[in-house]
Design a protein around this motif. Sequence first.
Motif, PDB file in Angstrom:
ATOM      1  N   LYS A   1       5.702   2.951   0.764  1.00 56.76           N
ATOM      2  CA  LYS A   1       4.907   1.783   0.720  1.00 56.76           C
ATOM      3  C   LYS A   1       4.841   1.026   2.005  1.00 56.76           C
ATOM      4  CE  LYS A   1       4.885   0.161  -3.969  1.00 56.76           C
ATOM      5  NZ  LYS A   1       4.732  -0.953  -4.540  1.00 56.76           N
TER       6      LYS A   1
ATOM      7  N   PHE B   1       0.750  -1.179   0.026  1.00 54.12           N
ATOM      8  CA  PHE B   1      -0.075  -0.060   0.127  1.00 54.12           C
ATOM      9  C   PHE B   1       0.770   1.212   0.076  1.00 54.12           C
ATOM     10  CE2 PHE B   1      -2.167  -3.401   1.930  1.00 54.12           C
ATOM     11  CZ  PHE B   1      -3.325  -3.377   1.487  1.00 54.12           C
ATOM     12  N   GLU B   2       0.797   2.156  -0.831  1.00 51.96           N
ATOM     13  CA  GLU B   2       1.383   3.470  -1.135  1.00 51.96           C
ATOM     14  C   GLU B   2       0.711   4.429  -0.697  1.00 51.96           C
ATOM     15  OE1 GLU B   2       2.779   5.986  -4.831  1.00 51.96           O
ATOM     16  OE2 GLU B   2       3.879   3.996  -4.696  1.00 51.96           O
ATOM     17  N   THR B   3       1.268   5.049   0.642  1.00 52.79           N
ATOM     18  CA  THR B   3       0.727   6.025   1.237  1.00 52.79           C
ATOM     19  C   THR B   3       1.594   7.391   1.533  1.00 52.79           C
ATOM     20  OG1 THR B   3       1.030   5.176   3.366  1.00 52.79           O
ATOM     21  CG2 THR B   3      -1.098   4.609   2.597  1.00 52.79           C
ATOM     22  N   THR B   4       1.156   8.370   1.936  1.00 54.23           N
ATOM     23  CA  THR B   4       1.907   9.497   2.167  1.00 54.23           C
ATOM     24  C   THR B   4       2.139   9.575   3.700  1.00 54.23           C
ATOM     25  OG1 THR B   4       1.023  10.596   0.289  1.00 54.23           O
ATOM     26  CG2 THR B   4       2.260  11.934   1.965  1.00 54.23           C
ATOM     27  N   VAL B   5       3.452   9.425   4.001  1.00 53.30           N
ATOM     28  CA  VAL B   5       3.885   9.621   5.685  1.00 53.30           C
ATOM     29  C   VAL B   5       4.833  10.635   5.526  1.00 53.30           C
ATOM     30  CG1 VAL B   5       4.921   8.466   7.487  1.00 53.30           C
ATOM     31  CG2 VAL B   5       3.429   7.243   5.911  1.00 53.30           C
TER      32      VAL B   5
ATOM     33  N   LEU C   1      -3.212   4.061   9.458  1.00 49.26           N
ATOM     34  CA  LEU C   1      -3.173   5.453   8.868  1.00 49.26           C
ATOM     35  C   LEU C   1      -4.595   5.948   8.184  1.00 49.26           C
ATOM     36  CD1 LEU C   1       0.272   5.237   7.118  1.00 49.26           C
ATOM     37  CD2 LEU C   1      -0.314   6.443   9.339  1.00 49.26           C
ATOM     38  N   LYS C   2      -5.478   5.091   7.771  1.00 52.45           N
ATOM     39  CA  LYS C   2      -6.616   5.708   7.436  1.00 52.45           C
ATOM     40  C   LYS C   2      -7.847   5.874   8.284  1.00 52.45           C
ATOM     41  CE  LYS C   2      -5.964   4.237   2.740  1.00 52.45           C
ATOM     42  NZ  LYS C   2      -6.428   4.853   1.604  1.00 52.45           N
TER      43      LYS C   2
ATOM     44  N   LYS D   1       5.973   9.684  -0.066  1.00 55.80           N
ATOM     45  CA  LYS D   1       5.327   8.586  -0.604  1.00 55.80           C
ATOM     46  C   LYS D   1       5.985   7.398   0.003  1.00 55.80           C
ATOM     47  CE  LYS D   1       2.058   9.869  -3.916  1.00 55.80           C
ATOM     48  NZ  LYS D   1       1.370   9.436  -5.260  1.00 55.80           N
TER      49      LYS D   1
ATOM     50  N   ASN E   1      -1.457   0.479   7.016  1.00 56.54           N
ATOM     51  CA  ASN E   1      -2.271   1.359   6.090  1.00 56.54           C
ATOM     52  C   ASN E   1      -3.523   1.488   6.727  1.00 56.54           C
ATOM     53  OD1 ASN E   1      -3.145   2.256   3.620  1.00 56.54           O
ATOM     54  ND2 ASN E   1      -4.183   0.584   3.210  1.00 56.54           N
TER      55      ASN E   1
END
Length: 57
Positions: free
Chosen positions: A43, A33-37, A52-53, A41, A49
């Motif tokens: 993974k 899952f690619e997210t912004t932290v 964070l969501k 960006k 994930n």
Amino acid sequence: MSKAHRGSGIRTEVNHGRGDCPVCKRTAVKLLFETTVEGEKVKVCKACNAKLKAAAK
């Protein structure tokens, strides 16, 4: 029926999509899952994930 195509999307990834999660520091987990932290960006693993969501809501 056979499951020949299961996981075919991560076969081209380095180490078949496995590595160290930058958020929870677990080793040898699938990073799908690619997210912004912190503005970049990265993974992350499935558990991070979801966290964070949930925190974003």
